[in-house]
Design a protein around this motif. Structure first.
Motif, PDB file in Angstrom:
ATOM      1  N   VAL A   8      -5.412   5.292   4.087  1.00 44.18           N
ATOM      2  CA  VAL A   8      -4.710   6.268   3.251  1.00 44.18           C
ATOM      3  C   VAL A   8      -5.331   7.615   3.549  1.00 44.18           C
ATOM      4  O   VAL A   8      -6.530   7.813   3.336  1.00 44.18           O
ATOM      5  CB  VAL A   8      -4.821   5.916   1.761  1.00 44.18           C
ATOM      6  CG1 VAL A   8      -4.120   6.962   0.911  1.00 44.18           C
ATOM      7  CG2 VAL A   8      -4.244   4.534   1.495  1.00 44.18           C
TER       8      VAL A   8
ATOM      9  N   VAL B 186       0.198   6.684   3.993  1.00 44.17           N
ATOM     10  CA  VAL B 186      -0.386   5.454   4.528  1.00 44.17           C
ATOM     11  C   VAL B 186      -0.165   5.449   6.033  1.00 44.17           C
ATOM     12  O   VAL B 186       0.938   5.695   6.509  1.00 44.17           O
ATOM     13  CB  VAL B 186       0.266   4.213   3.893  1.00 44.17           C
ATOM     14  CG1 VAL B 186      -0.234   2.940   4.538  1.00 44.17           C
ATOM     15  CG2 VAL B 186       0.003   4.201   2.401  1.00 44.17           C
TER      16      VAL B 186
ATOM     17  N   VAL C 137       0.788   4.144  -2.936  1.00 43.19           N
ATOM     18  CA  VAL C 137       0.484   5.544  -2.622  1.00 43.19           C
ATOM     19  C   VAL C 137       1.646   6.450  -3.006  1.00 43.19           C
ATOM     20  O   VAL C 137       1.447   7.537  -3.563  1.00 43.19           O
ATOM     21  CB  VAL C 137       0.118   5.692  -1.125  1.00 43.19           C
ATOM     22  CG1 VAL C 137       0.087   7.144  -0.703  1.00 43.19           C
ATOM     23  CG2 VAL C 137      -1.232   5.042  -0.867  1.00 43.19           C
TER      24      VAL C 137
ATOM     25  N   THR D 175       0.830  -1.199   0.000  1.00 45.03           N
ATOM     26  CA  THR D 175       0.000   0.000   0.000  1.00 45.03           C
ATOM     27  C   THR D 175       0.870   1.257   0.000  1.00 45.03           C
ATOM     28  O   THR D 175       0.587   2.219  -0.716  1.00 45.03           O
ATOM     29  CB  THR D 175      -0.946   0.000   1.216  1.00 45.03           C
ATOM     30  OG1 THR D 175      -1.697  -1.218   1.221  1.00 45.03           O
ATOM     31  CG2 THR D 175      -1.905   1.174   1.179  1.00 45.03           C
TER      32      THR D 175
END
Length: 141
Positions: A72, A47, A23, A19
């Motif tokens: 997020v 994150v 991002v 993740t």
């Protein structure tokens, strides 16, 4: 030793780091995005991984389905102002508002997330090797 717990912990870490990589890539892709005057433009994101009950996660293991909460969240920062009087999106003073993304910070975040992901993969592979070796030892007796 419960190998499923070790696999679940590594998988959880890989999920968080994946993740972070995603991002950071989105932030880098929008580093030179221009904001039209009076419009809201791209806001960089971060994150955030939260562990609410770390002791319970360690004692019960992540195999029980408890995963760290990964969210997020946008960073509420001011746009980066660059003096470009000939730009079509320049304001009355000749400044253009760009997305407030620092490419150096994003690259450091990206590299750190990739290294952490690799460490989780290495831990999972080590656990797999240990489980296979245990099966070999058990088969020999």
């Amino acid at each position: 030793m419960d190998y499923l717990q070790a696999f679940a912990i590594s998988a959880s870490g890989m999920h968080v780091e994946r993740t972070r990589v995603d991002v950071s890539a989105v932030n880098l892709a929008n580093a030179n995005t221009v904001r039209a005057p009076g419009a809201s433009g791209f806001q960089p994101m971060r994150v955030v991984a939260r562990l609410t009950h770390f002791g319970a996660l360690v004692s019960d293991g992540l195999a029980s389905g408890a995963m760290p909460a990964v969210t997020v969240e946008p960073l509420l920062t001011a746009p980066r102002m660059v003096h470009e009087p000939g730009h079509p999106h320049a304001d009355a003073k000749g400044f253009v508002a760009y997305a407030p993304v620092d490419p150096a910070t994003e690259m450091v975040t990206l590299m750190g997330a990739m290294r952490s992901y690799e460490a989780n993969v290495a831990a999972m592979n080590t656990t797999r090797s240990l489980a296979l070796k245990t099966l070999e030892i058990g088969r020999g007796s």
